[in-house]
Design an enzyme around this catalytic site. Structure first.
Site, PDB file in Angstrom:
ATOM      1  NE  ARG A 134      90.069 -20.866 -61.767  1.00  0.00           N
ATOM      2  CZ  ARG A 134      91.334 -21.054 -62.123  1.00  0.00           C
ATOM      3  NH1 ARG A 134      92.160 -21.691 -61.319  1.00  0.00           N
ATOM      4  NH2 ARG A 134      91.779 -20.597 -63.280  1.00  0.00           N
ATOM      5  CD  GLN A 194      86.047  -9.408 -75.197  1.00  0.00           C
ATOM      6  OE1 GLN A 194      86.514  -9.362 -74.062  1.00  0.00           O
ATOM      7  NE2 GLN A 194      86.463 -10.283 -76.098  1.00  0.00           N
ATOM      8  CD  GLU A 200      96.320 -20.681 -76.097  1.00  0.00           C
ATOM      9  OE1 GLU A 200      95.945 -20.715 -74.911  1.00  0.00           O
ATOM     10  OE2 GLU A 200      97.286 -19.990 -76.470  1.00  0.00           O
ATOM     11  CE  LYS A 232      89.433  17.388 -34.566  1.00  0.00           C
ATOM     12  NZ  LYS A 232      88.053  17.904 -34.589  1.00  0.00           N
ATOM     13  NE  ARG A 235      91.267  21.046  -6.661  1.00  0.00           N
ATOM     14  CZ  ARG A 235      92.590  21.105  -6.634  1.00  0.00           C
ATOM     15  NH1 ARG A 235      93.230  21.292  -5.498  1.00  0.00           N
ATOM     16  NH2 ARG A 235      93.282  20.990  -7.739  1.00  0.00           N
TER      17      ARG A 235
HETATM   18  C1  UD1 Z   1      95.995 -17.030 -72.420  1.00  0.00           C
HETATM   19  C2  UD1 Z   1      96.793 -17.317 -73.665  1.00  0.00           C
HETATM   20  C3  UD1 Z   1      97.845 -18.387 -73.355  1.00  0.00           C
HETATM   21  C4  UD1 Z   1      98.728 -17.917 -72.224  1.00  0.00           C
HETATM   22  C5  UD1 Z   1      97.898 -17.554 -71.009  1.00  0.00           C
HETATM   23  C6  UD1 Z   1      98.748 -16.941 -69.954  1.00  0.00           C
HETATM   24  C7  UD1 Z   1      95.290 -16.970 -75.553  1.00  0.00           C
HETATM   25  C8  UD1 Z   1      94.413 -17.621 -76.524  1.00  0.00           C
HETATM   26  N1  UD1 Z   1      95.911 -17.771 -74.690  1.00  0.00           N
HETATM   27  O1  UD1 Z   1      95.304 -18.210 -72.077  1.00  0.00           O
HETATM   28  O2  UD1 Z   1      98.630 -18.654 -74.504  1.00  0.00           O
HETATM   29  O3  UD1 Z   1      99.675 -18.915 -71.897  1.00  0.00           O
HETATM   30  O4  UD1 Z   1      96.871 -16.598 -71.372  1.00  0.00           O
HETATM   31  O5  UD1 Z   1      97.984 -16.742 -68.800  1.00  0.00           O
HETATM   32  O6  UD1 Z   1      95.456 -15.760 -75.573  1.00  0.00           O
HETATM   33  N2  UD1 Z   1      90.022 -11.886 -71.728  1.00  0.00           N
HETATM   34  C9  UD1 Z   1      89.194 -10.885 -72.139  1.00  0.00           C
HETATM   35  N3  UD1 Z   1      88.288 -11.162 -73.135  1.00  0.00           N
HETATM   36  C10 UD1 Z   1      88.191 -12.374 -73.706  1.00  0.00           C
HETATM   37  C11 UD1 Z   1      89.051 -13.388 -73.264  1.00  0.00           C
HETATM   38  C12 UD1 Z   1      89.966 -13.114 -72.276  1.00  0.00           C
HETATM   39  O7  UD1 Z   1      89.253  -9.764 -71.642  1.00  0.00           O
HETATM   40  O8  UD1 Z   1      87.354 -12.529 -74.587  1.00  0.00           O
HETATM   41  C13 UD1 Z   1      90.981 -11.607 -70.666  1.00  0.00           C
HETATM   42  C14 UD1 Z   1      90.696 -12.467 -69.449  1.00  0.00           C
HETATM   43  O9  UD1 Z   1      89.844 -11.773 -68.561  1.00  0.00           O
HETATM   44  C15 UD1 Z   1      92.046 -12.692 -68.870  1.00  0.00           C
HETATM   45  C16 UD1 Z   1      92.975 -12.652 -70.071  1.00  0.00           C
HETATM   46  O10 UD1 Z   1      92.269 -12.001 -71.094  1.00  0.00           O
HETATM   47  O11 UD1 Z   1      92.411 -11.616 -68.014  1.00  0.00           O
HETATM   48  C17 UD1 Z   1      93.426 -14.034 -70.514  1.00  0.00           C
HETATM   49  O12 UD1 Z   1      92.306 -14.782 -70.876  1.00  0.00           O
HETATM   50  P1  UD1 Z   1      92.159 -16.316 -70.507  1.00  0.00           P
HETATM   51  O13 UD1 Z   1      90.905 -16.810 -71.076  1.00  0.00           O
HETATM   52  O14 UD1 Z   1      92.386 -16.503 -69.059  1.00  0.00           O
HETATM   53  O15 UD1 Z   1      93.371 -16.932 -71.322  1.00  0.00           O
HETATM   54  P2  UD1 Z   1      94.104 -18.277 -71.035  1.00  0.00           P
HETATM   55  O16 UD1 Z   1      93.216 -19.395 -71.424  1.00  0.00           O
HETATM   56  O17 UD1 Z   1      94.664 -18.294 -69.680  1.00  0.00           O
END
Ligand code: UD1
Ligand code: CA
Length: 453
Positions: free
Chosen positions: A15, A72, A151, A348, A437
């Site tokens: 986004r 990852q 979740e 400067k 001058r």
């Molecule tokens: C997650 C939490 C949720 C919490 C919310 C708060 C889990 C399953 N859920 O949900 O309970 O309320 O955050 O914002 O943890 N990321 C990685 N690798 C991955 C997945 C995610 O690095 O494989 C990073 C994402 O880039 C992000 C963060 O972890 O910065 C959170 O991941 P996201 O998928 O946004 O979690 P939410 O669904 O928001």
């Protein structure tokens, strides 16, 4: 137990609509992930592990502090992400899990969690929300003890009514994380390995969960869009403004100041609207800064007045100087006390000594200017011959007439006077008057041109 911090930063941030990974977008000119890395460092973390994925190379190239990286390659969930970091941790470590897109958590808030960790306790940061949509919900039993996190997409009608949300930020023993994460699966609505699933497992094997809430809700706010980033920027700036006002600084409007670095300001200084401070800036007491000034990596001593629209970079300004409006101090400008630099003047890599004045429309570069010198309007030091830079030395008490060119290298001796409109190409000795001058010529009854019909 040694503290290690794991920061999840593998996400793409769709986004944001950007070719840059989300965590590199900046708050106060600092990449979001570096705000978190700095907080980890202020907590004394022995090691910080960034879990990177999308734009991993860009993240590596941008983060300045010494951190470890694990990749990852596929984002299979937050639990999977933390798992990638475990090989870099020791079982006894206390691990803080933080997020590269949640930039403004205060170190004190992290500290509360870290302090709670034992072999049989996990600490979790939760937040009570007016609208918890999207958050994992904290499920507690009748006694108020945390039982699980569900979740949004997996929650029942009843559970969706819970207003206590999971921030995702937690602290636990590495050994516990290792054991619990080894047991989670991806049997859920999103087919992901949820970090949040460790809580129910922990409770089922007799562990306890303690929770804390942040002082401010914004400490746990994540950034998913440029709009949310702009909101956090304003929150951050307002908190910087608060700090300055608490320290005895008057801000004409705390909503119109931007601090992008470390700004220290002494008591009774006044900062007018729309000023931007970058890098390390130290400002003394009783300094007045007019509107629309941009000041980066500079020191400004007590009692100096900086008028509107002045730009100062990598310079130092002594006490009781007057600068601007519309002045520009470029890198290496060093002003002693009571110097005056006026409108449309550029300085400067030059030293301007006590009480000297360059008040109008001048360029002074690669110069040493003595005390009580007056440099007239439109004076230029011709410091560049097209290949090299050369020095101009102007000794104490010199008076330079308007529109003079000083062709460097050149020296003007003590108390010398240069007549207006001169081009000075060789040394002028102390107490001399020097001028170049053309003689004044006049023509009587000069026929003025007439406009064509
Ligand atoms: C997650 C939490 C949720 C919490 C919310 C708060 C889990 C399953 N859920 O949900 O309970 O309320 O955050 O914002 O943890 N990321 C990685 N690798 C991955 C997945 C995610 O690095 O494989 C990073 C994402 O880039 C992000 C963060 O972890 O910065 C959170 O991941 P996201 O998928 O946004 O979690 P939410 O669904 O928001
Ligand atoms: Ca999220």
């Amino acid at each position: 137990m040694p503290l290690k911090v794991v920061i999840l930063a593998a996400g793409k941030g769709t986004r944001m609509k950007s070719s840059m990974p989300k965590v590199l977008h900046r708050i106060a000119h600092k990449p979001m992930v570096e705000h978190v890395v700095d907080a980890a460092s202020s907590l004394g973390a022995q090691k910080t592990v960034l879990v990177v994925g999308h734009g991993a190379d860009q993240v590596r190239a941008t983060v300045t502090r010494e951190v470890d990286y694990v990749e990852q390659t596929e984002q299979l969930g937050t639990g999977h992400a933390v798992q990638q970091a475990l090989p870099l941790l020791d079982p006894d470590d206390t691990v803080l899990v933080a997020y590269g897109d949640v930039p403004l958590t205060k170190p004190e808030t992290f500290k509360q969690l870290i302090d709670d960790v034992t072999d049989s306790n996990i600490a979790l940061l939760t937040v009570i929300l007016n609208d918890p949509t999207g958050y994992g919900r904290i499920v507690r039993n009748a006694a108020g003890e945390v039982q699980a996190i569900v979740e949004q997409k997996d929650a029942s009608e009843e559970q969706l009514k819970i207003t206590e949300g999971n921030t995702g930020i937690l602290a636990a023993r590495a050994s516990a994380l290792n054991e619990l994460l080894g047991r989670i699966d991806n049997n859920n609505a999103q087919g992901e390995f949820y970090l949040t699933d460790i809580f129910e497992l922990a409770v089922s094997q007799g562990m306890t969960i303690t929770t804390h809430q942040p002082e401010h809700e914004w400490e746990t706010a994540g950034v998913n869009s440029r709009l949310q980033m702009a909101e956090l920027e304003r929150i951050y700036q307002l908190s910087q403004a608060d700090k300055l006002m608490t320290a005895g600084v008057t801000l004409r409007d705390p909503a119109r100041i931007d601090v992008r670095g470390n700004l220290t300001v002494g008591q009774d200084s006044i900062i007018d609207v729309n000023c931007v401070f970058e890098g390390d800036v130290t400002i003394g007491e009783n300094v007045s800064i007019g509107p629309n000034c941009s000041i980066s990596n500079a020191t400004i001593a007590d009692g100096t007045v900086i008028k509107a629209n002045t730009v100062i970079e990598e310079s130092s300004v002594g006490e009781s100087c007057t600068i601007g409006p519309f002045a520009r101090l470029r890198p290496g400008a060093e002003l002693a006390e009571q110097a005056h630099i006026g409108n449309f003047v550029e300085i400067k890599k030059s030293t301007i000594s006590k009480g000297s004045k360059v008040n109008h429309l001048s360029y002074v570069g690669d110069s040493t200017v003595g005390e009580n010198v007056n440099i007239g309007a439109g004076t230029i030091t011709c410091n560049y011959d097209g290949a090299n830079k050369h020095q101009t030395i102007i000794e104490d008490g010199v008076f330079i007439g308007s529109c003079t060119q000083l062709v460097a290298p050149v020296t003007v001796g003590k108390n010398a006077v240069i007549g207006a409109g001169s081009t000075i190409t060789r040394e002028v000795a102390a107490d001399q008057l020097a001028f170049t001058r053309a003689p004044l010529k006049t023509v009587e009854n000069w026929p003025r041109p007439k406009k064509n019909k």
